[in-house]
Design a protein around this motif. Structure first.
Motif, PDB file in Angstrom:
ATOM      1  N   HIS A 195       0.846  -1.194   0.000  1.00 25.41           N
ATOM      2  CA  HIS A 195       0.000   0.000   0.000  1.00 25.41           C
ATOM      3  C   HIS A 195       0.883   1.246   0.000  1.00 25.41           C
ATOM      4  O   HIS A 195       1.251   1.772   1.058  1.00 25.41           O
ATOM      5  CB  HIS A 195      -0.920  -0.013   1.221  1.00 25.41           C
ATOM      6  N   LEU A 196       1.227   1.723  -1.188  1.00 23.51           N
ATOM      7  CA  LEU A 196       2.103   2.882  -1.294  1.00 23.51           C
ATOM      8  C   LEU A 196       1.463   4.130  -0.702  1.00 23.51           C
ATOM      9  O   LEU A 196       2.149   4.984  -0.141  1.00 23.51           O
ATOM     10  CB  LEU A 196       2.455   3.136  -2.767  1.00 23.51           C
ATOM     11  N   GLU A 197       0.144   4.239  -0.825  1.00 23.06           N
ATOM     12  CA  GLU A 197      -0.516   5.457  -0.374  1.00 23.06           C
ATOM     13  C   GLU A 197      -0.401   5.665   1.132  1.00 23.06           C
ATOM     14  O   GLU A 197      -0.453   6.798   1.621  1.00 23.06           O
ATOM     15  CB  GLU A 197      -1.996   5.449  -0.794  1.00 23.06           C
ATOM     16  N   THR A 198      -0.249   4.595   1.887  1.00 21.18           N
ATOM     17  CA  THR A 198      -0.100   4.721   3.345  1.00 21.18           C
ATOM     18  C   THR A 198       1.277   4.289   3.830  1.00 21.18           C
ATOM     19  O   THR A 198       1.554   4.340   5.026  1.00 21.18           O
ATOM     20  CB  THR A 198      -1.167   3.884   4.080  1.00 21.18           C
ATOM     21  N   GLY A 199       2.130   3.841   2.906  1.00 29.09           N
ATOM     22  CA  GLY A 199       3.456   3.400   3.320  1.00 29.09           C
ATOM     23  C   GLY A 199       3.422   2.160   4.174  1.00 29.09           C
ATOM     24  O   GLY A 199       4.144   2.060   5.169  1.00 29.09           O
ATOM     25  N   GLU A 200       2.593   1.184   3.779  1.00 27.09           N
ATOM     26  CA  GLU A 200       2.443  -0.057   4.548  1.00 27.09           C
ATOM     27  C   GLU A 200       2.524  -1.270   3.634  1.00 27.09           C
ATOM     28  O   GLU A 200       2.258  -1.182   2.430  1.00 27.09           O
ATOM     29  CB  GLU A 200       1.100  -0.078   5.279  1.00 27.09           C
ATOM     30  N   ALA A 201       2.869  -2.397   4.221  1.00 29.83           N
ATOM     31  CA  ALA A 201       2.877  -3.670   3.499  1.00 29.83           C
ATOM     32  C   ALA A 201       2.435  -4.761   4.461  1.00 29.83           C
ATOM     33  O   ALA A 201       2.865  -4.810   5.614  1.00 29.83           O
ATOM     34  CB  ALA A 201       4.265  -3.979   2.943  1.00 29.83           C
ATOM     35  N   LYS A 207       8.105 -15.449   8.730  1.00 29.89           N
ATOM     36  CA  LYS A 207       8.948 -16.590   9.103  1.00 29.89           C
ATOM     37  C   LYS A 207       8.379 -17.372  10.274  1.00 29.89           C
ATOM     38  O   LYS A 207       8.391 -18.597  10.286  1.00 29.89           O
ATOM     39  CB  LYS A 207      10.351 -16.082   9.439  1.00 29.89           C
ATOM     40  N   ASN A 208       7.866 -16.659  11.281  1.00 25.73           N
ATOM     41  CA  ASN A 208       7.384 -17.339  12.478  1.00 25.73           C
ATOM     42  C   ASN A 208       5.917 -17.735  12.393  1.00 25.73           C
ATOM     43  O   ASN A 208       5.338 -18.204  13.373  1.00 25.73           O
ATOM     44  CB  ASN A 208       7.611 -16.460  13.713  1.00 25.73           C
ATOM     45  N   GLY A 209       5.296 -17.527  11.218  1.00 23.81           N
ATOM     46  CA  GLY A 209       3.907 -17.930  11.050  1.00 23.81           C
ATOM     47  C   GLY A 209       2.899 -16.925  11.547  1.00 23.81           C
ATOM     48  O   GLY A 209       1.699 -17.193  11.525  1.00 23.81           O
ATOM     49  N   HIS A 210       3.360 -15.739  12.006  1.00 22.70           N
ATOM     50  CA  HIS A 210       2.462 -14.712  12.521  1.00 22.70           C
ATOM     51  C   HIS A 210       2.497 -13.501  11.584  1.00 22.70           C
ATOM     52  O   HIS A 210       3.432 -12.695  11.646  1.00 22.70           O
ATOM     53  CB  HIS A 210       2.864 -14.303  13.940  1.00 22.70           C
ATOM     54  N   PRO A 211       1.517 -13.356  10.707  1.00 25.60           N
ATOM     55  CA  PRO A 211       1.500 -12.217   9.771  1.00 25.60           C
ATOM     56  C   PRO A 211       1.502 -10.888  10.516  1.00 25.60           C
ATOM     57  O   PRO A 211       1.070 -10.804  11.664  1.00 25.60           O
ATOM     58  CB  PRO A 211       0.194 -12.425   8.996  1.00 25.60           C
ATOM     59  N   ARG A 212       1.987  -9.858   9.846  1.00 28.49           N
ATOM     60  CA  ARG A 212       2.037  -8.543  10.470  1.00 28.49           C
ATOM     61  C   ARG A 212       2.015  -7.458   9.392  1.00 28.49           C
ATOM     62  O   ARG A 212       2.323  -7.715   8.231  1.00 28.49           O
ATOM     63  CB  ARG A 212       3.294  -8.385  11.322  1.00 28.49           C
ATOM     64  N   MET A 213       1.634  -6.254   9.791  1.00 27.33           N
ATOM     65  CA  MET A 213       1.723  -5.090   8.933  1.00 27.33           C
ATOM     66  C   MET A 213       3.002  -4.345   9.259  1.00 27.33           C
ATOM     67  O   MET A 213       3.340  -4.155  10.426  1.00 27.33           O
ATOM     68  CB  MET A 213       0.519  -4.165   9.155  1.00 27.33           C
ATOM     69  N   PHE A 295      10.031   0.622  21.791  1.00 26.64           N
ATOM     70  CA  PHE A 295      10.375  -0.796  21.845  1.00 26.64           C
ATOM     71  C   PHE A 295       9.198  -1.674  21.425  1.00 26.64           C
ATOM     72  O   PHE A 295       9.395  -2.714  20.782  1.00 26.64           O
ATOM     73  CB  PHE A 295      10.832  -1.173  23.256  1.00 26.64           C
ATOM     74  N   GLY A 296       7.976  -1.293  21.765  1.00 27.22           N
ATOM     75  CA  GLY A 296       6.815  -2.059  21.335  1.00 27.22           C
ATOM     76  C   GLY A 296       6.692  -2.084  19.832  1.00 27.22           C
ATOM     77  O   GLY A 296       6.413  -3.130  19.228  1.00 27.22           O
ATOM     78  N   GLY A 297       6.903  -0.931  19.185  1.00 27.35           N
ATOM     79  CA  GLY A 297       6.870  -0.883  17.730  1.00 27.35           C
ATOM     80  C   GLY A 297       7.985  -1.709  17.117  1.00 27.35           C
ATOM     81  O   GLY A 297       7.800  -2.360  16.086  1.00 27.35           O
ATOM     82  N   LEU A 298       9.161  -1.675  17.742  1.00 30.40           N
ATOM     83  CA  LEU A 298      10.286  -2.478  17.260  1.00 30.40           C
ATOM     84  C   LEU A 298       9.908  -3.953  17.208  1.00 30.40           C
ATOM     85  O   LEU A 298      10.149  -4.641  16.204  1.00 30.40           O
ATOM     86  CB  LEU A 298      11.489  -2.273  18.176  1.00 30.40           C
ATOM     87  N   MET A 299       9.299  -4.456  18.280  1.00 33.20           N
ATOM     88  CA  MET A 299       8.910  -5.867  18.318  1.00 33.20           C
ATOM     89  C   MET A 299       7.788  -6.166  17.331  1.00 33.20           C
ATOM     90  O   MET A 299       7.818  -7.173  16.624  1.00 33.20           O
ATOM     91  CB  MET A 299       8.487  -6.257  19.731  1.00 33.20           C
ATOM     92  N   ASP A 300       6.782  -5.287  17.283  1.00 36.02           N
ATOM     93  CA  ASP A 300       5.629  -5.538  16.417  1.00 36.02           C
ATOM     94  C   ASP A 300       6.008  -5.498  14.944  1.00 36.02           C
ATOM     95  O   ASP A 300       5.695  -6.424  14.188  1.00 36.02           O
ATOM     96  CB  ASP A 300       4.528  -4.501  16.687  1.00 36.02           C
ATOM     97  N   PHE A 301       6.657  -4.424  14.524  1.00 40.15           N
ATOM     98  CA  PHE A 301       6.997  -4.289  13.112  1.00 40.15           C
ATOM     99  C   PHE A 301       8.112  -5.253  12.704  1.00 40.15           C
ATOM    100  O   PHE A 301       8.169  -5.698  11.559  1.00 40.15           O
ATOM    101  CB  PHE A 301       7.424  -2.842  12.807  1.00 40.15           C
TER     102      PHE A 301
END
Length: 351
Positions: A195-201, A207-213, A295-301
């Motif tokens: 999603h280029l318009e919001t700068g997200e993918a 790798k760990n089976g847990h999808p993320r944005m 740090f929370g964002g570091l882990m999540d992203f």
């Protein structure tokens, strides 16, 4: 009724019922003496389980099967299972057993490799078995990682690397620097999930089976747009325009082009500070935390499940890094999120 053995096509098999358990299995040997020893041992195992219960006799192999059937990560389990064999008891897995496994499988590996390929998978299998009541909970000792050798790129080094790469590889490098994705996650990215318009993918094949944005800076958006994007299918492709082949061990797909850019940029090609595609993930994590202190964002992203894996990046960034990143156009956090004021972002779903 004791087990009896019979021969078929040169291999001895066992058949019968012991303590109410029916058995029909191959010994996988053609020698009768060896087959008889296996028959006696198999009878003993069944009788022992009946008398002592599954908790006392459950094997690591059985626990690993349950772990895999439950959706656990099996990437590094095969050599571990081969090392322990089918009869090694789960209750006998302790730090000494883990150390012996590490010495046998990776005698010269770095501490981070031992943690990733031995300690983590064994611990994951064991902890699930503990949750099922087969063993008591325990913690396994991890190797200490020397954070001083955790290679990351300075903004200047990153600029040299991008400048040395061809347009296609430069876009890939920028995406990895801007998102912290692993190479395997990047090459699996589909156009509908970018999603280029919001700068997200949306990283659906994590790798760990847990999808993320994940989010990426405006500079990455501009480079991706300039590179040219397909209307559908894989976002990143080979020089021939074909989707990359998915591999269990990611990184090799872009290795040749990356190495050419690295060598042209004058970055290390060997030794403990060798620059590899995975160095870009270390770089993103160092940059992201240095600039945001989130740090929370570091882990999540970044897609880390355990804090100890991500915690290393809190300690290694120098004080000057945050400003240097802004000066070179690498801005992370809400202030650079497609120009949308903090608190007003709208996340897109995987669908």
């Amino acid at each position: 009724m004791p087990l009896r053995k019979f021969r078929r096509n040169g291999i001895w098999y066992l058949r019968g019922t012991v303590a109410g358990q029916r058995v029909y299995e191959s010994t996988r040997v053609g020698d009768e003496t060896a087959a008889e020893a296996l028959r006696i041992r198999r009878e003993g195992e069944i009788l022992e389980r009946v008398s002592l219960g599954r908790r006392a006799t459950a094997t690591f192999a059985e626990a690993a099967l349950t772990y895999l059937e439950s959706g656990g990560e099996g990437r590094f389990l095969a050599p571990i299972l081969a090392h322990f064999g089918p009869r090694f008891r789960l209750a006998d897995i302790d730090n000494d057993a883990v150390n012996a496994c590490a010495r046998a499988l990776h005698p010269a590996a770095a501490p981070s490799t031992i943690n990733r390929q031995v300690v983590t998978p064994i611990s994951a299998v064991y902890q699930m078995a503990a949750e099922d009541g087969l063993v008591a909970h325990r913690r396994f000792r991890r190797r200490r990682v020397d954070d001083a050798r955790l290679r990351w790129l300075t903004p200047d080094e990153a600029e040299r690397l991008i400048a040395a790469a061809d347009v296609r590889t430069a876009a890939q490098i920028a995406f990895l620097l801007g998102t912290g994705c692993r190479v395997g996650e990047m090459v699996a990215l589909q156009r509908r999930d970018l999603h280029l318009e919001t700068g997200e993918a949306w990283i659906g094949k994590a790798k760990n089976g847990h999808p993320r944005m994940v989010r990426f800076p405006a500079r990455v958006r501009r480079m991706l747009a300039a590179h040219g994007l397909p209307e559908a299918g894989a976002v990143f492709r080979t020089p021939k325009g074909k989707p990359y082949v998915q591999r269990a061990n990611g990184g090799g797909q872009i290795q040749a082009a990356f190495n050419a850019a690295r060598d042209k940029a004058g970055l290390e090609s060997d030794g403990p500070r060798k620059v590899t595609p995975h160095t870009l993930r270390h770089t993103w994590a160092t940059w992201y935390y240095a600039q945001t202190l989130d740090f929370g964002g570091l882990m999540d992203f970044g897609g880390w499940e355990k804090a100890d894996m991500a915690n290393r990046y809190r300690k290694i960034a120098p004080a000057w890094l945050a400003k240097a990143l802004v000066d070179t156009g690498w801005q992370f956090g809400n202030s650079d999120h497609a120009g949308i004021p903090a608190g007003q972002e709208t996340k897109k779903s995987a669908g």
